[in-house]
Scaffold this motif. Structure first.
Motif, PDB file in Angstrom:
ATOM      1  N   HIS A 292      20.045   2.811  28.942  1.00 55.16           N
ATOM      2  CA  HIS A 292      21.381   2.594  27.898  1.00 55.16           C
ATOM      3  C   HIS A 292      21.761   0.931  27.852  1.00 55.16           C
ATOM      4  O   HIS A 292      22.098   0.669  26.616  1.00 55.16           O
ATOM      5  CB  HIS A 292      22.726   3.008  29.019  1.00 55.16           C
ATOM      6  CG  HIS A 292      22.757   2.408  30.278  1.00 55.16           C
ATOM      7  ND1 HIS A 292      22.063   2.723  31.410  1.00 55.16           N
ATOM      8  CD2 HIS A 292      23.795   1.393  30.460  1.00 55.16           C
ATOM      9  CE1 HIS A 292      22.342   1.845  32.250  1.00 55.16           C
ATOM     10  NE2 HIS A 292      23.359   1.355  31.910  1.00 55.16           N
ATOM     11  N   TRP A 293      21.180   0.334  28.568  1.00 54.65           N
ATOM     12  CA  TRP A 293      21.190  -1.128  28.505  1.00 54.65           C
ATOM     13  C   TRP A 293      20.244  -1.667  27.311  1.00 54.65           C
ATOM     14  O   TRP A 293      20.531  -2.343  26.491  1.00 54.65           O
ATOM     15  CB  TRP A 293      20.618  -1.812  29.786  1.00 54.65           C
ATOM     16  CG  TRP A 293      20.827  -3.271  29.747  1.00 54.65           C
ATOM     17  CD1 TRP A 293      22.060  -4.219  29.818  1.00 54.65           C
ATOM     18  CD2 TRP A 293      19.518  -4.290  29.681  1.00 54.65           C
ATOM     19  NE1 TRP A 293      21.364  -5.355  29.883  1.00 54.65           N
ATOM     20  CE2 TRP A 293      20.036  -5.481  29.755  1.00 54.65           C
ATOM     21  CE3 TRP A 293      18.135  -3.686  29.788  1.00 54.65           C
ATOM     22  CZ2 TRP A 293      19.173  -6.550  29.675  1.00 54.65           C
ATOM     23  CZ3 TRP A 293      17.234  -5.060  29.551  1.00 54.65           C
ATOM     24  CH2 TRP A 293      17.652  -6.173  29.718  1.00 54.65           C
ATOM     25  N   VAL A 294      19.215  -0.905  27.470  1.00 50.56           N
ATOM     26  CA  VAL A 294      18.286  -1.214  26.436  1.00 50.56           C
ATOM     27  C   VAL A 294      18.836  -0.732  24.960  1.00 50.56           C
ATOM     28  O   VAL A 294      18.496  -1.630  23.936  1.00 50.56           O
ATOM     29  CB  VAL A 294      16.509  -0.551  26.685  1.00 50.56           C
ATOM     30  CG1 VAL A 294      15.919  -0.549  25.307  1.00 50.56           C
ATOM     31  CG2 VAL A 294      16.052  -0.902  27.843  1.00 50.56           C
ATOM     32  N   GLU A 295      19.292   0.241  24.786  1.00 51.01           N
ATOM     33  CA  GLU A 295      19.762   0.893  23.779  1.00 51.01           C
ATOM     34  C   GLU A 295      20.946  -0.120  23.147  1.00 51.01           C
ATOM     35  O   GLU A 295      20.913  -0.124  21.882  1.00 51.01           O
ATOM     36  CB  GLU A 295      20.485   2.329  24.131  1.00 51.01           C
ATOM     37  CG  GLU A 295      20.757   3.074  22.719  1.00 51.01           C
ATOM     38  CD  GLU A 295      21.188   4.386  23.138  1.00 51.01           C
ATOM     39  OE1 GLU A 295      21.437   5.206  22.213  1.00 51.01           O
ATOM     40  OE2 GLU A 295      21.473   4.637  24.257  1.00 51.01           O
ATOM     41  N   ARG A 296      21.715  -0.424  24.002  1.00 47.12           N
ATOM     42  CA  ARG A 296      22.955  -1.578  23.540  1.00 47.12           C
ATOM     43  C   ARG A 296      22.180  -2.753  22.881  1.00 47.12           C
ATOM     44  O   ARG A 296      22.880  -3.127  21.991  1.00 47.12           O
ATOM     45  CB  ARG A 296      23.703  -1.828  24.813  1.00 47.12           C
ATOM     46  CG  ARG A 296      25.156  -1.105  24.812  1.00 47.12           C
ATOM     47  CD  ARG A 296      26.193  -1.832  25.607  1.00 47.12           C
ATOM     48  NE  ARG A 296      25.718  -2.170  27.037  1.00 47.12           N
ATOM     49  CZ  ARG A 296      25.808  -1.701  27.915  1.00 47.12           C
ATOM     50  NH1 ARG A 296      26.989  -0.779  28.144  1.00 47.12           N
ATOM     51  NH2 ARG A 296      25.424  -1.926  29.247  1.00 47.12           N
ATOM     52  N   ILE A 297      21.441  -3.316  23.461  1.00 50.35           N
ATOM     53  CA  ILE A 297      20.593  -4.554  23.148  1.00 50.35           C
ATOM     54  C   ILE A 297      19.926  -4.222  21.740  1.00 50.35           C
ATOM     55  O   ILE A 297      20.143  -5.017  20.996  1.00 50.35           O
ATOM     56  CB  ILE A 297      19.704  -5.171  24.234  1.00 50.35           C
ATOM     57  CG1 ILE A 297      20.484  -5.628  25.380  1.00 50.35           C
ATOM     58  CG2 ILE A 297      18.924  -6.215  23.472  1.00 50.35           C
ATOM     59  CD1 ILE A 297      19.578  -6.171  26.632  1.00 50.35           C
ATOM     60  N   LEU A 298      19.142  -3.062  21.371  1.00 47.60           N
ATOM     61  CA  LEU A 298      18.432  -2.768  20.317  1.00 47.60           C
ATOM     62  C   LEU A 298      19.294  -2.625  19.264  1.00 47.60           C
ATOM     63  O   LEU A 298      19.059  -2.976  17.989  1.00 47.60           O
ATOM     64  CB  LEU A 298      17.343  -2.052  20.681  1.00 47.60           C
ATOM     65  CG  LEU A 298      16.384  -2.661  21.582  1.00 47.60           C
ATOM     66  CD1 LEU A 298      15.121  -1.535  21.762  1.00 47.60           C
ATOM     67  CD2 LEU A 298      15.649  -3.631  20.944  1.00 47.60           C
ATOM     68  N   GLY A 299      20.386  -1.868  19.378  1.00 48.58           N
ATOM     69  CA  GLY A 299      21.013  -1.240  18.441  1.00 48.58           C
ATOM     70  C   GLY A 299      20.308  -0.025  17.766  1.00 48.58           C
ATOM     71  O   GLY A 299      18.959   0.108  18.244  1.00 48.58           O
ATOM     72  N   SER A 300      20.966   0.909  16.864  1.00 45.85           N
ATOM     73  CA  SER A 300      20.319   2.055  16.315  1.00 45.85           C
ATOM     74  C   SER A 300      19.118   1.454  15.302  1.00 45.85           C
ATOM     75  O   SER A 300      18.085   2.256  15.268  1.00 45.85           O
ATOM     76  CB  SER A 300      21.361   2.830  15.595  1.00 45.85           C
ATOM     77  OG  SER A 300      21.879   2.305  14.514  1.00 45.85           O
ATOM     78  N   GLY A 301      19.533   0.387  14.635  1.00 43.60           N
ATOM     79  CA  GLY A 301      18.528  -0.118  13.865  1.00 43.60           C
ATOM     80  C   GLY A 301      16.998  -0.654  14.389  1.00 43.60           C
ATOM     81  O   GLY A 301      16.017  -0.298  14.059  1.00 43.60           O
ATOM     82  N   GLY A 302      17.491  -1.253  15.618  1.00 45.05           N
ATOM     83  CA  GLY A 302      16.400  -1.949  16.401  1.00 45.05           C
ATOM     84  C   GLY A 302      15.495  -0.613  17.103  1.00 45.05           C
ATOM     85  O   GLY A 302      14.360  -0.850  17.119  1.00 45.05           O
TER      86      GLY A 302
END
Length: 194
Positions: free
Chosen positions: A152-162
């Motif tokens: 979830h932390w990785v997902e927050r940092i990267l965002g959907s575009g990342g």
């Protein structure tokens, strides 16, 4: 080389082939499809499968009349299908796990404890003693757990575009790994038929 150096070397080899960081887009993709992944179970099951294969892998393959090359070629095809899914955004692999659980298939096998890891373990046995390999596997299981726990932390940092970019990028990396695994073993497989 010292005992610690051996452990570190074996850890790095296994870390590269397990490639848990490269599998992050796959994990996120599974979560987006409402597939449950249990980090504790994934890390511990993957560890158990890898340790078991370390001891009885060659015996199991020979029991079924399958050599390491055949196993690696078959595994490369599974990795290829997963890579195509990631790269082109299509769904080929149907997860038939109960209640939407993806922990065992495809997370533990073939992503974490797949044919590439199995063939690597058989190779490492020729270079290092068993204790070194087991410690390296334990260290990698710890890394797998931490990465999966913090998805979830990785997902927050990267965002959907990342995540979309990462998914395509690692899809291509997985394609390359599958081709390398296939090419590296198909010659030996063909020679065994000849």
């Amino acid at each position: 080389m010292s005992f610690i150096t051996h452990i570190f070397s074996a850890f790095l080899v296994l870390f590269a082939i397990i490639d848990v960081i490269g599998s992050v887009p796959v994990f996120l993709s599974l979560k987006a499809k409402n597939r449950d992944i249990n980090p504790e179970k994934a890390a511990s099951y993957a560890l158990l499968v890898m340790v078991a294969f370390l001891f009885v892998g060659e015996w199991i393959l020979s029991l079924f009349g399958v050599d390491v090359s055949s196993f690696a070629v078959a595994g490369s095809l599974v990795i290829f299908v997963i890579a195509v899914e990631l790269t082109f955004g299509v769904e080929i692999f149907k997860n038939e796990s109960t209640e939407g659980n993806a922990t065992l298939v495809p997370v533990v096998f073939p992503l974490l404890a797949g044919p590439g890891v199995f063939t690597t373990l058989l190779s490492l046995r020729a270079e290092y003693n068993t204790l070194v390999i087991i410690i390296a596997l334990l260290m990698n299981a710890g890394v797998v757990y931490l990465v999966m726990k913090k998805l979830h932390w990785v997902e927050r940092i990267l965002g959907s575009g990342g995540i979309a970019v990462l998914r395509k990028f690692f899809g291509i990396i997985l394609l390359a790994i599958s081709v390398k695994l296939f090419a590296g073993n198909i010659t030996a497989l063909m020679e065994s038929f000849g």
